[in-house]
Design an enzyme around this catalytic site. Structure first.
Site, PDB file in Angstrom:
ATOM      1  N   GLU A  44      -8.864  -1.040   5.668  1.00  0.00           N
ATOM      2  CA  GLU A  44      -7.633  -0.261   5.539  1.00  0.00           C
ATOM      3  C   GLU A  44      -7.514   0.729   6.690  1.00  0.00           C
ATOM      4  OE1 GLU A  44      -5.586   2.650   2.112  1.00  0.00           O
ATOM      5  OE2 GLU A  44      -7.621   1.868   1.855  1.00  0.00           O
ATOM      6  N   LYS A 113       1.197  -0.935   0.957  1.00  0.00           N
ATOM      7  CA  LYS A 113       0.445  -0.526  -0.233  1.00  0.00           C
ATOM      8  C   LYS A 113       1.372   0.033  -1.302  1.00  0.00           C
ATOM      9  CE  LYS A 113      -3.814   2.055  -1.301  1.00  0.00           C
ATOM     10  NZ  LYS A 113      -4.861   2.920  -0.714  1.00  0.00           N
ATOM     11  N   CYS A 147      -6.823  -1.864  -1.013  1.00  0.00           N
ATOM     12  CA  CYS A 147      -7.717  -0.910  -1.663  1.00  0.00           C
ATOM     13  C   CYS A 147      -7.367  -0.620  -3.134  1.00  0.00           C
ATOM     14  CB  CYS A 147      -7.761   0.374  -0.844  1.00  0.00           C
ATOM     15  SG  CYS A 147      -9.153   1.468  -1.270  1.00  0.00           S
TER      16      CYS A 147
END
Length: 265
Positions: A44, A113, A147
């Protein structure tokens, strides 16, 4: 169909130095290609570093910006696909994004995200609104999340139902959340009958201590490849034949009762 050898780059690179991080990515791509890997997954926010504060807005680029073009050139030079995290600018908004580039340098997918973690991320980024992003790579259907997204079972189940075979997860997992890498990710792979390529950062950045433990988790719930705590490149195979056999033997997706789950949403 032959397995897709997948390399996981566990590194935090250099904070705020895109050129240096592109060099690290270049070196990792060369090493991965030498093992026969067809895919390299970086963590990330790899291109810029994670704990860079106001530098996120300054270093954010469009999905087809100069850094993306440089990664595409690396992928084409080494002949393997590359997935990496970066801050994406779109107008006034900045997203925590991940992009997948094919082995010929073609941009295959870009994901923003959807579940931002903690005050740092909610202050720095706009949350994405598209939960399901997929692409085809060497005959394998791959998906992208980032994540914290993997810690929500709904995200991974949506990919399983959409046919994702390999879920790519650039990550910045911090201490003391080691349980996510050690237990949650392999369980997500098992309960959804897919592979998960989970590539984490390593070391200390500002107030954050990243725990490493990157893994390629298989549909049997085991880590087919596992890194330690430091800088490392590990490889493992995504085997479509093993996945097909595992999905045939494991009835989770077939035995679902969606009519009973409406209260969940």
């Amino acid at each position: 169909m032959p397995p897709l050898r997948t390399a996981l780059l566990q590194s935090s690179g250099q904070l705020g130095d895109v050129a240096a991080n592109l060099k690290v990515l270049d070196q990792a791509a060369a090493r991965a290609a030498a093992t026969g890997a067809g895919l390299l997954v970086a963590p990330e926010m790899f291109l810029t570093g994670y704990a860079i504060g106001d530098g996120i807005a300054r270093l954010a680029e469009h999905a087809d910006g100069p850094a993306a073009q440089a990664v595409a050139a690396l992928a084409a030079h080494h002949g393997l696909a590359i997935a990496y995290g970066y801050p994406e600018r779109d107008g006034a908004a900045v997203y925590n994004a991940a992009q997948l580039v094919g082995p010929d340098g073609t941009r295959l997918a870009n994901y923003r995200k959807t579940h931002l973690y903690g005050g740092f991320e909610t202050d720095s980024f706009t949350a994405g609104e598209q939960p399901l992003v997929q692409a085809e790579l060497n005959g394998v259907r791959v998906g992208l999340i980032i994540c914290y997204d993997v810690e929500f079972p709904e995200n991974v189940r949506a990919h399983a139902l959409a046919g994702t075979e390999l879920l790519i997860v650039p990550t910045a997992l911090m201490h003391p959340a080691e349980i996510v890498a050690e237990s949650v990710v392999p369980v997500r792979a098992f309960e959804n009958q897919l592979y998960i390529a989970y590539a984490n950062r390593a070391g200390v950045e500002g107030e954050f201590e990243f725990v490493g433990l990157s893994a390629l988790a298989g549909p049997d719930g085991t880590a087919r490849a596992r890194a330690g705590r430091g800088e490392e490149l590990v490889t493992g195979d995504v085997d479509p034949e093993l996945l097909a056999a595992s999905r045939e033997a494991n009835p989770y997706l077939r035995d679902r009762r969606p009519d009973l789950y409406t209260s969940l949403v």
